[in-house]
Every structure is written in C-alpha cells, then in structure tokens.
Design a protein around this motif. Structure first.
Motif, PDB file in Angstrom:
ATOM      1  N   GLY A 161      64.393 -25.632 -17.806  1.00  0.00           N
ATOM      2  CA  GLY A 161      64.752 -24.974 -16.399  1.00  0.00           C
ATOM      3  C   GLY A 161      63.502 -23.830 -16.181  1.00  0.00           C
ATOM      4  N   ILE A 162      62.581 -23.130 -17.352  1.00  0.00           N
ATOM      5  CA  ILE A 162      61.465 -22.663 -16.945  1.00  0.00           C
ATOM      6  C   ILE A 162      60.020 -23.559 -16.523  1.00  0.00           C
ATOM      7  N   ALA A 163      60.353 -24.903 -16.942  1.00  0.00           N
ATOM      8  CA  ALA A 163      58.361 -25.160 -16.410  1.00  0.00           C
ATOM      9  C   ALA A 163      58.738 -25.635 -15.050  1.00  0.00           C
ATOM     10  N   LEU A 164      59.949 -26.200 -15.179  1.00  0.00           N
ATOM     11  CA  LEU A 164      60.205 -26.850 -13.250  1.00  0.00           C
ATOM     12  C   LEU A 164      60.444 -25.734 -12.193  1.00  0.00           C
ATOM     13  N   GLY A 165      60.851 -24.315 -12.890  1.00  0.00           N
ATOM     14  CA  GLY A 165      60.918 -23.164 -11.625  1.00  0.00           C
ATOM     15  C   GLY A 165      59.344 -22.323 -11.336  1.00  0.00           C
ATOM     16  N   ILE A 166      58.655 -22.855 -12.182  1.00  0.00           N
ATOM     17  CA  ILE A 166      57.062 -22.310 -13.022  1.00  0.00           C
ATOM     18  C   ILE A 166      56.691 -23.213 -11.853  1.00  0.00           C
ATOM     19  N   GLY A 167      56.435 -24.676 -11.823  1.00  0.00           N
ATOM     20  CA  GLY A 167      56.453 -25.912 -10.757  1.00  0.00           C
ATOM     21  C   GLY A 167      56.651 -25.970  -9.701  1.00  0.00           C
ATOM     22  N   GLY A 168      57.620 -25.073  -9.473  1.00  0.00           N
ATOM     23  CA  GLY A 168      58.465 -25.134  -8.306  1.00  0.00           C
ATOM     24  C   GLY A 168      57.506 -23.351  -6.982  1.00  0.00           C
ATOM     25  N   LEU A 169      57.380 -22.697  -7.820  1.00  0.00           N
ATOM     26  CA  LEU A 169      56.320 -21.569  -8.038  1.00  0.00           C
ATOM     27  C   LEU A 169      55.399 -21.966  -7.217  1.00  0.00           C
ATOM     28  N   ILE A 170      54.734 -23.209  -7.654  1.00  0.00           N
ATOM     29  CA  ILE A 170      53.344 -23.875  -7.323  1.00  0.00           C
ATOM     30  C   ILE A 170      53.264 -24.280  -5.760  1.00  0.00           C
ATOM     31  N   LYS A 171      53.777 -25.766  -6.301  1.00  0.00           N
ATOM     32  CA  LYS A 171      54.556 -26.477  -4.846  1.00  0.00           C
ATOM     33  C   LYS A 171      55.781 -26.972  -5.827  1.00  0.00           C
ATOM     34  N   TRP A 172      57.146 -27.129  -4.334  1.00  0.00           N
ATOM     35  CA  TRP A 172      58.204 -27.740  -4.328  1.00  0.00           C
ATOM     36  C   TRP A 172      58.453 -28.376  -5.275  1.00  0.00           C
ATOM     37  N   PHE A 173      56.960 -29.439  -5.514  1.00  0.00           N
ATOM     38  CA  PHE A 173      57.756 -30.769  -6.103  1.00  0.00           C
ATOM     39  C   PHE A 173      58.320 -31.238  -7.457  1.00  0.00           C
ATOM     40  N   PRO A 174      57.854 -30.001  -8.418  1.00  0.00           N
ATOM     41  CA  PRO A 174      58.973 -29.663  -9.932  1.00  0.00           C
ATOM     42  C   PRO A 174      59.977 -29.769  -9.578  1.00  0.00           C
ATOM     43  N   LEU A 175      60.407 -29.202  -8.723  1.00  0.00           N
ATOM     44  CA  LEU A 175      62.101 -29.360  -8.945  1.00  0.00           C
ATOM     45  C   LEU A 175      62.543 -30.744  -8.143  1.00  0.00           C
ATOM     46  N   LEU A 176      62.051 -31.594  -7.866  1.00  0.00           N
ATOM     47  CA  LEU A 176      62.836 -33.090  -7.795  1.00  0.00           C
ATOM     48  C   LEU A 176      63.363 -33.242  -8.784  1.00  0.00           C
ATOM     49  N   ALA A 177      62.854 -33.195 -10.196  1.00  0.00           N
ATOM     50  CA  ALA A 177      62.507 -33.627 -11.136  1.00  0.00           C
ATOM     51  C   ALA A 177      64.636 -33.010 -11.546  1.00  0.00           C
ATOM     52  N   LEU A 178      64.848 -32.170 -11.116  1.00  0.00           N
ATOM     53  CA  LEU A 178      66.214 -31.362 -11.491  1.00  0.00           C
ATOM     54  C   LEU A 178      67.651 -32.714 -10.941  1.00  0.00           C
ATOM     55  N   ALA A 179      66.687 -33.477  -9.678  1.00  0.00           N
ATOM     56  CA  ALA A 179      68.139 -34.337  -9.656  1.00  0.00           C
ATOM     57  C   ALA A 179      68.466 -35.664 -10.902  1.00  0.00           C
ATOM     58  N   ALA A 180      67.483 -35.436 -11.976  1.00  0.00           N
ATOM     59  CA  ALA A 180      67.702 -36.077 -12.861  1.00  0.00           C
ATOM     60  C   ALA A 180      68.534 -36.060 -14.097  1.00  0.00           C
ATOM     61  N   VAL A 181      68.312 -34.463 -14.241  1.00  0.00           N
ATOM     62  CA  VAL A 181      68.477 -34.193 -15.348  1.00  0.00           C
ATOM     63  C   VAL A 181      70.744 -33.477 -15.053  1.00  0.00           C
ATOM     64  N   TRP A 182      71.131 -33.656 -14.059  1.00  0.00           N
ATOM     65  CA  TRP A 182      72.758 -33.870 -13.968  1.00  0.00           C
ATOM     66  C   TRP A 182      72.793 -35.345 -14.658  1.00  0.00           C
ATOM     67  N   LYS A 183      72.030 -35.930 -14.324  1.00  0.00           N
ATOM     68  CA  LYS A 183      73.375 -37.911 -15.499  1.00  0.00           C
ATOM     69  C   LYS A 183      72.372 -37.816 -16.543  1.00  0.00           C
ATOM     70  N   TRP A 184      71.605 -37.222 -16.182  1.00  0.00           N
ATOM     71  CA  TRP A 184      70.814 -37.634 -18.311  1.00  0.00           C
ATOM     72  C   TRP A 184      71.381 -36.140 -19.351  1.00  0.00           C
ATOM     73  N   ARG A 185      71.816 -35.154 -18.316  1.00  0.00           N
ATOM     74  CA  ARG A 185      72.375 -33.837 -19.319  1.00  0.00           C
ATOM     75  C   ARG A 185      73.666 -33.765 -19.697  1.00  0.00           C
ATOM     76  N   GLY A 186      74.570 -34.141 -18.493  1.00  0.00           N
ATOM     77  CA  GLY A 186      75.723 -34.173 -18.211  1.00  0.00           C
ATOM     78  C   GLY A 186      75.778 -32.962 -17.898  1.00  0.00           C
TER      79      GLY A 186
END
Length: 399
Positions: A161-186
């Motif tokens: 979450g920290i890595a993707l949040g920091i990425g989302g503060l550079i450009k929005w693209f890293p936040l797109l990886a959050l969609a896979a988290v729900w399926k992968w991590r529950g």
C-alpha cells in the motif's frame, strides 16, 4: 557491519542492474547535452521548477510528488539547467536499475533461474537505450508499480500500500494494481493495502487543498479539461495534436488551468468511463487469480483498460506496459509484443511528430489502439487460462 546493513539485497540478482547502470552511464557521459535532452521534457520540468513552489506559487498538471522533487533538485543545483538535466538523467537511470532488479524478483516467482535471466536480459536490452526512460519521469512510476506488485505477491499488505500510494502521488497508474489485490489477498489483506494507499493519496492531496486550495484545484483538474490528444477519442474529436497546453496558459494564474486546448469531446469521458469500468468489473468478477501470471496479467489488463479509456496518451507510457508484457506471456510472444509496442511508439514520437508529420498521426493512433486492444485480449486469455507448468521460486529482496 556494512554488509549487515545491506543484507536485504540479494547479490545474485545485482548483475543485470549493475550492467545496466554501467551501460547507461557510458551513454550519458558520451552524449552531448542536446542528445541527453533528446526529445524529452527536461525543458518543461526545468521551467516549472524555476517558477516557484508547486501547488503554492503555481499550478502543475502532475500529481505532487515529482513537481516537489523537481523543485528540490532545482534548488540543490542552484538553478543550473545543465546540472538539473544531468541530475534527472542519473536519478532516472538508477531508478530504472531498481526496476530491473524488481523485474527479476517478480519473474523468479514464476520462472526458473535461467528463464528469469533470459527475460531480464531482454528487458535490459529494450530499455537501456530507450530515451523514454531517462527523458521523462515515468521511470519513477514503473519502479513504484513494480515494487507494489512485488509486495502484493509477497503478501506484505502495508508495504504494498505504501509503494502504490507513493506511486499514485507521481502518476495515477500504480493505483490500478489495487484492483488485483482483492482477488490475490482476499478481503482483509486487500483492505490493508487499499486503505494504506488511499490514506497516503488522500492525505497528501488533502494537505495541499488545505494550504493552497486555488492552485491545488487548478492542478487537479488541468489534465482533464485540456481536451483529448493522441488517442482514438482525439481522432473522433478532431484533435490531431500533442498533449501540450494552450499557449494562453499561465501557471502563475490558476484560472488559465481551466482553458481547453482542443475541441470539445463528442463523447463524454464520464460516459466512456462507465463502459470501460463495466468491462473491467466484469473481468474482475469472473476472474480467479490463483497464480502469479494471472495476477500480473490482471494488472496489465487494468493498465490497458485505463489507456484505452483515457482521453489522452503519451508514448512513454509504453514503459508501464513492457514489464507486464515480458512477465505475462511466453518469452517469444512477450519479446515480439514488446518490440512491436516500442516500434509503434517511437514511430509516433519522435519519428513522426518531431518532424511535423501530423498528417500521419491518425493512422498511427488507429494502429496503436488496435495493438493495445489485441494486448487486452491476450491479458484476458491469460487471466482465464489454467496453466499447469509452474517453475517459480522465491527471491527475497527485503528481509
């Protein structure tokens, strides 16, 4: 003692990163300054950094992290343009070396040692001389995205979450990886990762809005207001130009951020967003991400869907697609797709547009869109294809 401090680094996988840095430094040191600038945006970054504190003294079309970093570098080099540009080139190169390391870490989870080395060598070969990597700050986005994906695969929810949040503060693209988290991590793991990322993003933007609401609001909306560019939507709208802002804009005047650069959209991006979100959500509901390749393919699919929906496109975005193409498909198909993506993007910029061949822009946009649609189909096939051959192992990069 020094070795203990760096025990999180797996020295067996530093070879390609070191090789990349050596090759890139030779390139940077031997290129004339104009060659280093190439067809990138250094001039724009330097100009913006010299105007003052971003979001306080001026509006900026990017999320806040890079504008503040750019301003810091500008201050440290005393406003020297050539030192500023060399600093960015070196910084982006080391960041790309880090991405290369993360690429191996992710690849090793699914492929054998030899297969991982082959794929990493191909990735190195593609990016080492590709000017998008050092001439734009998208390499920062790729690094945070890959770091977030690695932590997701490692089931390190907060770190992801920290890595993707920091990425989302550079450009929005890293936040797109959050969609896979729900399926992968529950549910529980996803809530930790998504919550951490969103808290970082909301907190940063919230602080900026509270301290400087006028310039922050102008920065937040500027990209969406300027109109379409270099996409199929731009072809439909008749906006056959680049994503540069209107000459009438003044970054010191927040009201100019609301000036449209191109013609009005014939199809509202909000309506198309509903359509693309529905497609993505349909794939999400039916998918079962039970191995690393499916998880990587789903993340690649999310990026592709965003690109297809987006009113604008920048050729350097190919840097975001390359790792997922090379990691998700068999090595021959991935390499072929990677080179096709690179070719179509460098044809667009710099080969065509830098020479003023805007009469060819419509054809290149249609061709690129068709290729990305095809790529979306391949990602979907991977997501629903049950594979039996799993060779991967673990590569620990952080203890």
């Amino acid at each position: 003692m020094i070795r203990d401090k760096f025990k999180f680094i797996n020295s067996n996988y530093l070879y390609f990163s070191v090789l990349f840095i050596v090759g890139r430094m030779v390139l940077i040191l031997t290129l004339p300054l104009e060659g280093l600038r190439s067809y990138g945006d250094y001039w724009n970054y330097f100009h913006i950094a010299g105007l003052g504190t971003p979001f306080v003294d001026l509006w900026v079309e990017f999320p806040p992290l890079f504008p503040f970093l750019s301003r810091l570098i500008y201050t440290l080099v005393g406003g020297s343009q050539h030192a500023f540009e060399y600093s960015l080139a070196i910084l982006f190169s080391f960041v790309q070396a880090g991405s290369l390391y993360l690429f191996q870490a992710i690849a090793r989870k699914q492929y054998s040692v030899e297969e991982t080395k082959r794929r990493t060598l191909i990735y190195l070969f593609i990016i080492i001389n590709l000017f998008y990597g050092w001439a734009y700050f998208d390499s920062l986005v790729v690094f945070t995205l890959l770091l977030g994906v690695y932590w997701i695969l490692e089931q390190k929810d907060i770190k992801a979450g920290i890595a993707l949040g920091i990425g989302g503060l550079i450009k929005w693209f890293p936040l797109l990886a959050l969609a896979a988290v729900w399926k992968w991590r529950g549910k529980e793991g996803a809530i930790r990762t998504i919550g951490t990322a969103l808290v970082l993003v909301v907190l940063a933007w919230g602080l900026l809005f509270s301290f400087s609401p006028e310039y922050t609001r102008a920065s937040f909306v500027s990209q969406g207001i300027k109109g379409s560019w270099e996409t199929i939507w731009a072809v439909i709208d008749g906006n056959l130009g680049t994503g540069n802002f209107s000459p009438e804009i003044n970054r010191l005047n927040p009201s100019t951020a609301y000036l449209s650069t191109g013609k009005e959209a014939k199809f509202s991006p909000l309506i198309s967003l509903v359509v693309f979100a529905a497609v993505g959500f349909g794939v999400f509901l039916r998918s079962r991400l039970d191995d690393e390749i499916k998880m990587l393919s789903f993340t690649g699919f999310a990026i592709v869907v965003f690109i297809l929906w987006s009113p604008g496109y920048s050729p350097q975005w190919v840097l975001l697609l390359l790792p997922f193409v090379l990691l998700s498909f068999d090595i021959l198909r991935g390499t072929l797709l990677g080179f096709i993506l690179i070719l179509i993007n460098i044809m667009e910029w710099p080969i065509f547009l830098s020479r003023g061949w805007f009469h060819l822009l419509e054809e290149i946009i249609v061709l690129r869109t068709a290729i990305i649609l095809f790529l979306a189909g391949l990602f979907v096939y991977n997501i629903f294809n049950n594979r039996t051959n799993k060779e991967g192992g673990n590569i620990e990069i952080v203890s």
